[in-house]
Design a protein around this motif. Structure first.
Motif, mmCIF file in Angstrom:
data_model
loop_
_atom_site.group_PDB
_atom_site.id
_atom_site.type_symbol
_atom_site.label_atom_id
_atom_site.label_comp_id
_atom_site.label_asym_id
_atom_site.label_seq_id
_atom_site.Cartn_x
_atom_site.Cartn_y
_atom_site.Cartn_z
ATOM 1 N N GLY A 1 0.801 -1.218 0.000
ATOM 2 C CA GLY A 1 0.000 0.000 0.000
ATOM 3 C C GLY A 1 0.832 1.265 0.000
ATOM 4 N N LYS A 2 2.147 1.113 0.041
ATOM 5 C CA LYS A 2 3.068 2.243 -0.022
ATOM 6 C C LYS A 2 4.032 2.045 -1.187
ATOM 7 C CE LYS A 2 3.302 3.102 4.996
ATOM 8 N NZ LYS A 2 2.566 1.903 5.487
ATOM 9 N N THR A 3 4.625 3.140 -1.643
ATOM 10 C CA THR A 3 5.680 2.998 -2.635
ATOM 11 C C THR A 3 6.953 2.553 -1.925
ATOM 12 O OG1 THR A 3 6.522 5.265 -2.440
ATOM 13 C CG2 THR A 3 4.693 4.880 -4.000
ATOM 14 N N LEU A 4 7.861 1.942 -2.665
ATOM 15 C CA LEU A 4 9.119 1.521 -2.065
ATOM 16 C C LEU A 4 9.904 2.732 -1.576
ATOM 17 C CD1 LEU A 4 11.016 -0.751 -1.327
ATOM 18 C CD2 LEU A 4 11.984 -0.651 -3.630
ATOM 19 N N GLN A 5 9.842 3.822 -2.312
ATOM 20 C CA GLN A 5 10.524 5.034 -1.871
ATOM 21 C C GLN A 5 10.004 5.498 -0.520
ATOM 22 O OE1 GLN A 5 10.844 8.265 -4.736
ATOM 23 N NE2 GLN A 5 11.036 9.787 -3.119
ATOM 24 N N GLU A 6 8.696 5.481 -0.337
ATOM 25 C CA GLU A 6 8.110 5.883 0.943
ATOM 26 C C GLU A 6 8.600 4.983 2.076
ATOM 27 O OE1 GLU A 6 3.824 7.762 -0.531
ATOM 28 O OE2 GLU A 6 4.000 5.597 -0.135
ATOM 29 N N SER A 7 8.679 3.690 1.797
ATOM 30 C CA SER A 7 9.138 2.755 2.830
ATOM 31 C C SER A 7 10.603 2.988 3.181
ATOM 32 C CB SER A 7 8.932 1.312 2.365
ATOM 33 O OG SER A 7 7.560 1.000 2.304
ATOM 34 N N ILE A 8 11.429 3.223 2.177
ATOM 35 C CA ILE A 8 12.845 3.493 2.440
ATOM 36 C C ILE A 8 12.988 4.751 3.286
ATOM 37 C CG2 ILE A 8 15.036 4.180 1.366
ATOM 38 C CD1 ILE A 8 14.249 2.359 -1.020
ATOM 39 N N GLU A 9 12.211 5.763 2.957
ATOM 40 C CA GLU A 9 12.286 7.022 3.708
ATOM 41 C C GLU A 9 11.794 6.861 5.140
ATOM 42 O OE1 GLU A 9 11.821 10.054 -0.138
ATOM 43 O OE2 GLU A 9 10.054 9.452 1.023
ATOM 44 N N ARG A 10 10.873 5.930 5.372
ATOM 45 C CA ARG A 10 10.379 5.658 6.728
ATOM 46 C C ARG A 10 11.362 4.817 7.536
ATOM 47 N NH1 ARG A 10 5.149 5.109 8.704
ATOM 48 N NH2 ARG A 10 5.632 2.957 9.255
ATOM 49 N N GLU A 11 11.996 3.868 6.868
ATOM 50 C CA GLU A 11 12.783 2.856 7.573
ATOM 51 C C GLU A 11 14.257 3.200 7.718
ATOM 52 O OE1 GLU A 11 11.579 -0.104 8.918
ATOM 53 O OE2 GLU A 11 9.611 0.784 8.500
ATOM 54 N N MET A 12 14.769 4.112 6.882
ATOM 55 C CA MET A 12 16.211 4.369 6.866
ATOM 56 C C MET A 12 16.498 5.841 7.024
ATOM 57 S SD MET A 12 17.325 1.693 3.893
ATOM 58 C CE MET A 12 16.410 0.153 3.742
ATOM 59 N N SER A 13 17.780 6.160 7.116
ATOM 60 C CA SER A 13 18.182 7.554 7.282
ATOM 61 C C SER A 13 19.582 7.752 6.707
ATOM 62 C CB SER A 13 18.169 7.938 8.764
ATOM 63 O OG SER A 13 19.098 7.135 9.482
ATOM 64 N N GLY A 14 20.004 9.007 6.658
ATOM 65 C CA GLY A 14 21.370 9.313 6.254
ATOM 66 C C GLY A 14 21.669 8.995 4.809
ATOM 67 N N ARG A 15 22.947 8.725 4.574
ATOM 68 C CA ARG A 15 23.420 8.503 3.200
ATOM 69 C C ARG A 15 22.861 7.220 2.583
ATOM 70 N NH1 ARG A 15 24.611 13.395 1.457
ATOM 71 N NH2 ARG A 15 26.283 14.399 2.643
ATOM 72 N N LEU A 16 22.607 6.203 3.407
ATOM 73 C CA LEU A 16 22.024 4.975 2.865
ATOM 74 C C LEU A 16 20.633 5.260 2.309
ATOM 75 C CD1 LEU A 16 22.155 1.946 2.328
ATOM 76 C CD2 LEU A 16 21.175 1.580 4.601
ATOM 77 N N GLU A 17 19.839 5.992 3.061
ATOM 78 C CA GLU A 17 18.520 6.375 2.568
ATOM 79 C C GLU A 17 18.649 7.148 1.256
ATOM 80 O OE1 GLU A 17 15.047 9.661 3.476
ATOM 81 O OE2 GLU A 17 16.340 9.036 5.127
#
Length: 324
Positions: free
Chosen positions: A236-252
């Motif tokens: 129900g979310k885009t993968l980009q949205e999930s990455i932005e929720r789950e990660m931070s910094g340069r990896l995100e």
């Protein structure tokens, strides 16, 4: 200074105004090209009383990179001096930067941008992200070969000393240039990968970053596009949205950049151009890098995406920002 900005702008707008043809670049090979004649005209423009900027602009923005390499050879044969040395001795500032960029072979240009990114006390991670997220396997390999020729060292070796952690792991995988290049799409595999990503992030407490890195760095672009569709359907979310929720910094940042490039490299680079001109000052090096490196690849598409995303033309924004 104002006149210099206008000349620099003219170099860009001349290049941007080209572009009717089969390829998606804006600069084409010039019919009836004569390297000797062009080299003589450049020599006259440089060695005369005062540099004739218009001649430099007209010739260097209306020849392909391959033709410019022939001009460089003809110029050195005739004068005993490289065209690069001549330009660096006779021009300055941002105008010099873009002219030198135009006569640099594409792999060497990417290599030099990489060197600038890791030069000095700090590392410019945003340039590294742009280079490795937006380039094809072939372009990355060519950049690595150019780096080896320029420095005598492996690019990957020097990259390791500049970054760390999962960000390093992601960059190193991309720098290997081994992304699957198959055009076939396996829907079942896309569903499986989407499930793996969902379970590695949104579904559970904690995030398994390695699963994201592995899938996003190794799967082909067509395969990943299908995975994005399956992920949205599953979560129900885009993968980009999930990455932005789950990660931070340069990896995100780098994983989001990869996702954006999977969807559209021109749109990603259009956004980079927009951000380079947003705020009180303009990041001229970003303008130069993207416009020169994509001028024979997909600059027409970048212009179209820029208009679609921001409601204004790239040409007009460059004109406004450059004259300020």
């Amino acid at each position: 200074v104002r006149d210099l900005w206008k000349v620099w702008l003219s170099a860009r707008t001349t290049a941007l105004s080209k572009g009717k043809g089969e390829t998606r670049g804006t600069i084409k090979e010039k019919p009836g090209f004569n390297a000797g004649e062009d080299a003589a005209a450049l020599r006259k423009a440089i060695e005369g009383i005062g540099t004739t900027e218009k001649t430099l602009i007209d010739i260097l923005t209306q020849r392909s990179n391959a033709q410019r390499q022939l001009i460089c050879k003809a110029y050195q044969d005739a004068t005993g001096r490289t065209l690069c040395d001549a330009l660096e001795g006779d021009t300055h500032g941002h105008f010099e930067d873009i002219l030198v960029a135009l006569i640099t072979p594409h792999p060497k240009f990417d290599c030099q941008e990489f060197i600038q990114a890791i030069k000095g006390a700090g590392t410019n991670e945003s340039i590294l992200i742009e280079l490795f997220a937006s380039r094809s396997n072939h372009q990355i390999k060519a950049m690595c070969d150019a780096y080896l020729a320029e420095t005598g060292r492996a690019l990957i070796h020097d990259l390791k000393s500049e970054v760390s952690g999962d960000f390093e792991k992601t960059l190193l995988i991309l720098a290997e240039g081994k992304r699957d290049e198959s055009t076939n799409v396996d829907v079942a595999k896309a569903k499986e990968d989407a499930k793996i990503l969902y379970e590695a992030g949104e579904k559970n407490w904690g995030t398994e970053e390695s699963k994201f890195i592995d899938i996003l760095c190794h799967r082909s672009v067509p395969q990943l596009r299908q995975t994005l569709v399956e992920y949205k359907s599953l979560s129900g979310k885009t993968l980009q949205e999930s990455i932005e929720r789950e990660m931070s910094g340069r990896l995100e940042e780098i994983l989001v950049a990869i996702v954006k490039c999977v969807k559209s490299v021109p749109a990603y680079l259009a956004e980079r151009l927009y951000k380079s001109m947003k705020g009180a000052s303009t990041t001229e090096s970003t303008l130069t890098r993207i416009i020169v490196s994509r001028s024979e690849v997909d600059l027409q598409d970048i212009k179209a995406e820029y208009k679609k995303l921001f409601g204004t033309s790239l040409y007009s924004d460059i004109e406004v920002r450059s004259i300020k």
